[in-house]
Design an enzyme around this catalytic site. Structure first.
Site, short mmCIF file in Angstrom:
data_model
loop_
_atom_site.label_atom_id
_atom_site.label_comp_id
_atom_site.label_asym_id
_atom_site.label_seq_id
_atom_site.Cartn_x
_atom_site.Cartn_y
_atom_site.Cartn_z
N ASP A 181 0.89 -1.36 -0.04
CA ASP A 181 0.08 -0.01 -0.02
C ASP A 181 0.85 1.18 -0.14
O ASP A 181 1.76 1.62 0.99
CB ASP A 181 -0.80 -0.02 1.25
CG ASP A 181 -1.99 0.92 1.34
OD1 ASP A 181 -1.90 1.86 0.26
OD2 ASP A 181 -2.94 0.88 1.96
N ASP A 234 -3.45 7.27 -3.51
CA ASP A 234 -3.33 6.22 -2.55
C ASP A 234 -3.65 4.86 -3.29
O ASP A 234 -4.60 5.04 -3.89
CB ASP A 234 -4.18 6.62 -1.38
CG ASP A 234 -4.28 5.50 -0.16
OD1 ASP A 234 -3.59 4.57 -0.29
OD2 ASP A 234 -5.38 5.64 0.62
N HIS A 292 -6.50 10.57 5.30
CA HIS A 292 -8.09 9.65 5.39
C HIS A 292 -9.09 10.75 5.90
O HIS A 292 -9.42 10.75 7.28
CB HIS A 292 -7.61 8.67 6.70
CG HIS A 292 -7.07 7.56 6.37
ND1 HIS A 292 -6.59 6.50 7.05
CD2 HIS A 292 -6.90 7.01 4.79
CE1 HIS A 292 -6.26 5.37 6.43
NE2 HIS A 292 -6.25 5.51 5.10
N GLU A 347 -10.94 0.87 -1.34
CA GLU A 347 -9.82 -0.05 -0.92
C GLU A 347 -10.38 -1.46 -0.38
O GLU A 347 -10.38 -1.48 0.91
CB GLU A 347 -8.79 0.51 -0.22
CG GLU A 347 -9.02 1.15 1.05
CD GLU A 347 -7.69 1.40 1.73
OE1 GLU A 347 -6.80 0.74 1.72
OE2 GLU A 347 -7.78 2.64 2.20
N GLU A 380 -6.43 -1.00 -4.32
CA GLU A 380 -6.85 0.03 -4.08
C GLU A 380 -6.49 1.18 -5.21
O GLU A 380 -5.34 0.85 -5.68
CB GLU A 380 -6.12 0.82 -2.72
CG GLU A 380 -6.62 2.10 -2.55
CD GLU A 380 -5.91 2.71 -1.10
OE1 GLU A 380 -5.05 2.39 -0.58
OE2 GLU A 380 -6.64 3.56 -0.47
CO CO Z 1 -6.17 4.09 1.55
#
Ligand code: CO
Length: 314
Positions: free
Chosen positions: A105, A116, A182, A207, A300
Protein backbone atom coordinates in the site's frame (compact mmCIF):
# COMPACT_ATOMS: atom_id res chain seq x y z
CA UNK A 1 -20.12 43.28 -2.93
CA UNK A 2 -20.39 44.91 -6.34
CA UNK A 3 -22.62 43.52 -9.01
CA UNK A 4 -19.80 42.82 -11.47
CA UNK A 5 -17.83 41.05 -8.77
CA UNK A 6 -20.84 38.93 -7.98
CA UNK A 7 -21.29 37.86 -11.59
CA UNK A 8 -17.59 37.29 -12.10
CA UNK A 9 -17.55 34.98 -9.11
CA UNK A 10 -20.62 33.19 -10.43
CA UNK A 11 -18.93 32.74 -13.82
CA UNK A 12 -15.77 31.34 -12.25
CA UNK A 13 -17.83 29.00 -10.10
CA UNK A 14 -19.74 27.57 -13.05
CA UNK A 15 -16.50 27.21 -15.03
CA UNK A 16 -15.03 25.22 -12.14
CA UNK A 17 -18.03 22.94 -12.20
CA UNK A 18 -17.28 22.13 -15.84
CA UNK A 19 -13.53 21.66 -15.41
CA UNK A 20 -13.97 19.50 -12.26
CA UNK A 21 -11.19 21.19 -10.22
CA UNK A 22 -8.44 23.80 -10.41
CA UNK A 23 -6.20 22.60 -13.30
CA UNK A 24 -3.03 22.97 -11.22
CA UNK A 25 -4.52 20.87 -8.44
CA UNK A 26 -5.69 18.27 -10.95
CA UNK A 27 -2.15 18.05 -12.39
CA UNK A 28 -0.73 17.46 -8.90
CA UNK A 29 -3.25 14.71 -8.19
CA UNK A 30 -2.39 13.14 -11.54
CA UNK A 31 1.35 13.36 -10.90
CA UNK A 32 1.00 11.72 -7.46
CA UNK A 33 -1.15 8.97 -9.00
CA UNK A 34 1.26 8.41 -11.88
CA UNK A 35 4.16 7.92 -9.46
CA UNK A 36 2.11 5.26 -7.63
CA UNK A 37 1.41 3.37 -10.85
CA UNK A 38 5.04 3.57 -12.04
CA UNK A 39 6.20 2.19 -8.70
CA UNK A 40 3.66 -0.65 -8.97
CA UNK A 41 4.84 -1.63 -12.47
CA UNK A 42 8.50 -1.66 -11.44
CA UNK A 43 7.90 -3.56 -8.21
CA UNK A 44 5.70 -6.20 -9.90
CA UNK A 45 8.48 -6.86 -12.41
CA UNK A 46 11.13 -7.31 -9.70
CA UNK A 47 9.43 -8.73 -6.61
CA UNK A 48 10.09 -12.40 -5.84
CA UNK A 49 10.28 -14.88 -2.96
CA UNK A 50 13.42 -14.52 -0.88
CA UNK A 51 13.40 -10.73 -1.07
CA UNK A 52 13.69 -8.81 2.19
CA UNK A 53 10.71 -6.54 2.71
CA UNK A 54 13.04 -3.88 4.11
CA UNK A 55 14.90 -3.79 0.79
CA UNK A 56 11.57 -3.59 -1.00
CA UNK A 57 10.36 -0.71 1.18
CA UNK A 58 13.58 1.24 0.68
CA UNK A 59 13.42 0.69 -3.07
CA UNK A 60 9.83 1.92 -3.21
CA UNK A 61 10.58 4.98 -1.10
CA UNK A 62 13.70 5.82 -3.16
CA UNK A 63 11.66 5.60 -6.39
CA UNK A 64 8.96 7.91 -5.01
CA UNK A 65 11.60 10.52 -4.13
CA UNK A 66 13.43 10.17 -7.47
CA UNK A 67 10.21 10.81 -9.35
CA UNK A 68 9.51 13.99 -7.41
CA UNK A 69 6.91 12.70 -4.96
CA UNK A 70 6.77 12.86 -1.19
CA UNK A 71 5.40 10.24 1.20
CA UNK A 72 1.75 10.50 2.21
CA UNK A 73 2.56 7.59 4.58
CA UNK A 74 5.31 4.95 4.88
CA UNK A 75 4.86 2.07 2.44
CA UNK A 76 2.80 -0.69 4.10
CA UNK A 77 3.95 -4.24 3.30
CA UNK A 78 1.53 -6.57 5.06
CA UNK A 79 1.80 -10.33 4.62
CA UNK A 80 -0.96 -12.99 4.86
CA UNK A 81 -3.13 -12.45 8.00
CA UNK A 82 -1.30 -9.18 8.71
CA UNK A 83 -3.79 -6.94 6.95
CA UNK A 84 -2.41 -3.40 7.12
CA UNK A 85 -0.09 -0.88 8.82
CA UNK A 86 3.02 -3.05 8.73
CA UNK A 87 6.05 -1.15 7.55
CA UNK A 88 9.47 -2.78 8.03
CA UNK A 89 11.47 -1.91 11.15
CA UNK A 90 14.99 -0.53 10.64
CA UNK A 91 16.67 -3.95 10.89
CA UNK A 92 13.71 -6.04 9.65
CA UNK A 93 14.85 -9.52 8.57
CA UNK A 94 11.47 -10.64 7.12
CA UNK A 95 11.70 -12.15 3.66
CA UNK A 96 8.89 -12.91 1.24
CA UNK A 97 8.13 -16.66 1.19
CA UNK A 98 6.77 -18.65 -1.72
CA UNK A 99 2.95 -18.37 -1.69
CA UNK A 100 2.79 -15.39 0.72
CA UNK A 101 -0.05 -12.95 0.07
CA UNK A 102 1.85 -9.64 0.12
CA UNK A 103 -0.17 -6.42 0.22
CA UNK A 104 1.74 -3.30 -0.79
CA UNK A 105 0.00 0.00 0.00
CA UNK A 106 1.65 3.18 -1.26
CA UNK A 107 0.84 6.81 -0.48
CA UNK A 108 2.44 9.61 -2.51
CA UNK A 109 1.75 13.31 -2.36
CA UNK A 110 2.68 16.23 -4.57
CA UNK A 111 2.27 19.51 -2.68
CA UNK A 112 -0.20 17.76 -0.37
CA UNK A 113 -2.36 16.20 -3.12
CA UNK A 114 -2.38 12.47 -2.56
CA UNK A 115 -2.34 9.28 -4.59
CA UNK A 116 -3.22 6.24 -2.44
CA UNK A 117 -2.88 2.85 -4.14
CA UNK A 118 -2.49 -0.77 -3.11
CA UNK A 119 -1.97 -4.09 -4.85
CA UNK A 120 -1.29 -7.65 -3.76
CA UNK A 121 1.55 -9.90 -4.91
CA UNK A 122 1.68 -13.68 -4.68
CA UNK A 123 4.36 -15.87 -6.30
CA UNK A 124 1.62 -18.27 -7.51
CA UNK A 125 -1.72 -17.49 -9.16
CA UNK A 126 -4.12 -16.95 -6.27
CA UNK A 127 -7.92 -16.57 -6.61
CA UNK A 128 -7.94 -14.37 -3.50
CA UNK A 129 -5.62 -11.87 -5.17
CA UNK A 130 -7.66 -11.89 -8.37
CA UNK A 131 -10.87 -11.42 -6.37
CA UNK A 132 -9.52 -8.26 -4.71
CA UNK A 133 -8.80 -6.76 -8.13
CA UNK A 134 -12.20 -7.74 -9.52
CA UNK A 135 -14.04 -6.35 -6.50
CA UNK A 136 -12.23 -3.01 -6.80
CA UNK A 137 -12.90 -2.87 -10.55
CA UNK A 138 -16.61 -3.50 -10.07
CA UNK A 139 -16.82 -0.79 -7.40
CA UNK A 140 -15.05 1.73 -9.65
CA UNK A 141 -17.49 0.88 -12.47
CA UNK A 142 -20.40 2.43 -10.53
CA UNK A 143 -18.58 5.58 -9.35
CA UNK A 144 -20.15 8.75 -10.74
CA UNK A 145 -21.74 11.91 -9.34
CA UNK A 146 -24.92 11.05 -7.41
CA UNK A 147 -23.96 7.52 -6.34
CA UNK A 148 -24.28 6.97 -2.59
CA UNK A 149 -21.68 5.55 -0.22
CA UNK A 150 -24.27 2.90 0.66
CA UNK A 151 -24.47 1.76 -2.97
CA UNK A 152 -20.67 1.47 -3.25
CA UNK A 153 -20.48 -0.63 -0.08
CA UNK A 154 -23.23 -2.91 -1.34
CA UNK A 155 -21.49 -3.37 -4.71
CA UNK A 156 -18.21 -4.30 -3.01
CA UNK A 157 -19.82 -6.78 -0.62
CA UNK A 158 -21.96 -8.41 -3.30
CA UNK A 159 -19.14 -8.74 -5.83
CA UNK A 160 -16.92 -10.41 -3.24
CA UNK A 161 -19.75 -12.77 -2.32
CA UNK A 162 -20.48 -13.60 -5.98
CA UNK A 163 -16.81 -14.60 -6.39
CA UNK A 164 -17.04 -16.89 -3.35
CA UNK A 165 -15.17 -14.62 -0.93
CA UNK A 166 -15.86 -12.36 2.02
CA UNK A 167 -14.45 -8.98 2.92
CA UNK A 168 -12.85 -7.38 5.95
CA UNK A 169 -15.85 -5.71 7.52
CA UNK A 170 -14.11 -3.11 9.69
CA UNK A 171 -11.78 -1.51 7.14
CA UNK A 172 -13.02 1.17 4.76
CA UNK A 173 -12.23 3.35 1.80
CA UNK A 174 -12.17 7.09 2.37
CA UNK A 175 -12.08 10.61 1.00
CA UNK A 176 -8.77 12.39 0.43
CA UNK A 177 -8.01 16.04 1.13
CA UNK A 178 -4.90 18.17 0.87
CA UNK A 179 -2.42 16.74 3.39
CA UNK A 180 -5.35 14.68 4.64
CA UNK A 181 -4.78 11.02 3.83
CA UNK A 182 -7.96 9.69 5.48
CA UNK A 183 -10.59 12.41 5.16
CA UNK A 184 -14.19 11.70 6.08
CA UNK A 185 -16.66 10.43 5.24
CA UNK A 186 -15.39 6.87 5.23
CA UNK A 187 -16.60 4.47 2.55
CA UNK A 188 -17.48 1.08 4.08
CA UNK A 189 -16.83 -2.08 2.08
CA UNK A 190 -20.18 -3.55 3.12
CA UNK A 191 -23.81 -2.70 2.52
CA UNK A 192 -24.72 0.35 4.62
CA UNK A 193 -27.44 2.98 4.76
CA UNK A 194 -25.29 6.08 4.06
CA UNK A 195 -27.16 8.41 1.72
CA UNK A 196 -24.06 10.58 1.26
CA UNK A 197 -23.75 11.12 -2.49
CA UNK A 198 -20.49 11.49 -4.39
CA UNK A 199 -20.06 14.88 -6.05
CA UNK A 200 -18.16 15.72 -9.21
CA UNK A 201 -14.58 16.59 -8.22
CA UNK A 202 -14.59 14.66 -4.93
CA UNK A 203 -11.37 12.71 -4.42
CA UNK A 204 -11.83 9.24 -2.98
CA UNK A 205 -9.86 6.03 -2.47
CA UNK A 206 -11.66 2.69 -2.64
CA UNK A 207 -9.82 -0.18 -0.95
CA UNK A 208 -11.59 -3.49 -0.43
CA UNK A 209 -9.78 -6.22 1.54
CA UNK A 210 -10.91 -9.69 0.53
CA UNK A 211 -10.64 -12.92 2.52
CA UNK A 212 -12.09 -16.43 2.58
CA UNK A 213 -15.25 -15.42 4.46
CA UNK A 214 -16.16 -12.09 6.04
CA UNK A 215 -13.44 -11.16 8.51
CA UNK A 216 -12.38 -8.55 11.03
CA UNK A 217 -9.11 -6.92 11.95
CA UNK A 218 -7.81 -6.03 15.39
CA UNK A 219 -4.81 -4.10 16.64
CA UNK A 220 -1.64 -6.05 17.40
CA UNK A 221 1.05 -4.83 19.81
CA UNK A 222 3.49 -3.94 17.01
CA UNK A 223 3.79 -0.24 16.17
CA UNK A 224 6.03 1.05 13.40
CA UNK A 225 3.93 4.02 12.19
CA UNK A 226 3.15 7.27 14.04
CA UNK A 227 1.62 10.66 13.28
CA UNK A 228 1.72 14.16 14.76
CA UNK A 229 -1.43 15.24 16.60
CA UNK A 230 -0.53 18.23 18.78
CA UNK A 231 2.31 20.07 20.48
CA UNK A 232 2.89 18.83 24.02
CA UNK A 233 5.70 19.60 26.48
CA UNK A 234 8.19 16.70 26.66
CA UNK A 235 11.46 16.49 28.57
CA UNK A 236 13.73 14.60 26.21
CA UNK A 237 15.50 16.82 23.66
CA UNK A 238 15.17 14.08 21.00
CA UNK A 239 11.43 13.91 21.65
CA UNK A 240 11.10 17.65 20.97
CA UNK A 241 13.09 17.27 17.76
CA UNK A 242 11.00 14.29 16.60
CA UNK A 243 7.81 16.25 17.23
CA UNK A 244 9.19 19.10 15.14
CA UNK A 245 10.01 16.67 12.30
CA UNK A 246 6.59 15.03 12.57
CA UNK A 247 4.81 18.36 12.34
CA UNK A 248 6.85 20.16 9.70
CA UNK A 249 8.98 17.77 7.68
CA UNK A 250 6.33 15.00 7.59
CA UNK A 251 3.46 17.53 7.33
CA UNK A 252 1.48 15.82 10.14
CA UNK A 253 1.21 12.77 7.87
CA UNK A 254 2.09 9.27 9.12
CA UNK A 255 5.81 8.46 9.39
CA UNK A 256 7.87 5.31 10.02
CA UNK A 257 9.90 4.73 13.15
CA UNK A 258 12.75 3.54 10.91
CA UNK A 259 12.95 6.98 9.24
CA UNK A 260 14.10 8.43 12.58
CA UNK A 261 17.30 6.33 12.81
CA UNK A 262 18.87 8.70 10.30
CA UNK A 263 18.80 11.34 13.01
CA UNK A 264 18.95 9.54 16.39
CA UNK A 265 20.17 6.32 18.01
CA UNK A 266 17.71 3.40 18.36
CA UNK A 267 17.61 3.82 22.16
CA UNK A 268 16.77 7.53 21.93
CA UNK A 269 14.13 6.91 19.27
CA UNK A 270 12.32 4.40 21.47
CA UNK A 271 12.48 6.60 24.58
CA UNK A 272 11.35 9.68 22.67
CA UNK A 273 8.45 7.94 20.93
CA UNK A 274 7.24 6.51 24.25
CA UNK A 275 7.31 9.98 25.82
CA UNK A 276 5.47 11.55 22.89
CA UNK A 277 2.86 8.83 22.82
CA UNK A 278 2.26 9.08 26.58
CA UNK A 279 1.96 12.88 26.32
CA UNK A 280 -0.70 12.58 23.63
CA UNK A 281 1.47 14.35 21.05
CA UNK A 282 1.58 11.45 18.60
CA UNK A 283 -1.02 9.04 17.30
CA UNK A 284 0.02 5.42 16.69
CA UNK A 285 -0.99 2.99 13.95
CA UNK A 286 -0.72 -0.52 15.40
CA UNK A 287 -0.23 -3.34 12.91
CA UNK A 288 -3.64 -4.81 12.03
CA UNK A 289 -4.16 -8.57 12.03
CA UNK A 290 -7.19 -10.61 10.94
CA UNK A 291 -8.73 -12.03 14.13
CA UNK A 292 -8.88 -15.65 12.88
CA UNK A 293 -5.55 -15.34 11.04
CA UNK A 294 -7.27 -15.51 7.65
CA UNK A 295 -5.13 -14.39 4.72
CA UNK A 296 -6.27 -11.11 3.18
CA UNK A 297 -5.71 -9.53 -0.24
CA UNK A 298 -6.16 -5.83 -1.00
CA UNK A 299 -6.60 -3.61 -4.05
CA UNK A 300 -6.89 0.17 -3.98
CA UNK A 301 -7.13 3.10 -6.38
CA UNK A 302 -7.56 6.83 -5.96
CA UNK A 303 -10.06 8.58 -8.21
CA UNK A 304 -11.60 11.95 -8.89
CA UNK A 305 -15.35 11.57 -9.14
CA UNK A 306 -16.74 12.24 -12.61
CA UNK A 307 -18.68 10.19 -15.17
CA UNK A 308 -16.55 8.15 -15.72
CA UNK A 309 -14.20 8.78 -12.77
CA UNK A 310 -10.59 9.84 -13.36
CA UNK A 311 -8.60 7.03 -11.74
CA UNK A 312 -5.26 8.72 -10.98
CA UNK A 313 -3.34 5.63 -9.84
CA UNK A 314 -4.19 3.29 -12.76
CO1 CO B 1 -6.26 4.33 1.52
Amino acid sequence: MSFSGFWKRKAIKSLLQIIIMDPEVLEKYKKAGKICSQVRETILSEIQPGMKILTLAEKIEDMIKEKGGEFAFPVNISINEITAHYTPSFNDQTRIQDGDVVKIDIGVHVDGYIGDMAFTYCSKPDPLVEAAQKVLKSAISIVKPGVTIGEIGEKIEETAKSLGFGIIVNLTGHYLGRYDFHASPFIPNIKNDSKHTLKKGDVIALEPFVCKTNGYIKDSSIIEIYRYIQDRPVRLMEARKILELAKNQFHSLPFAKRWLYRYFSPLKVSLALNQLQAAGALETYPVLREVENKKTAQAEHTMIVDDPPIVTTL
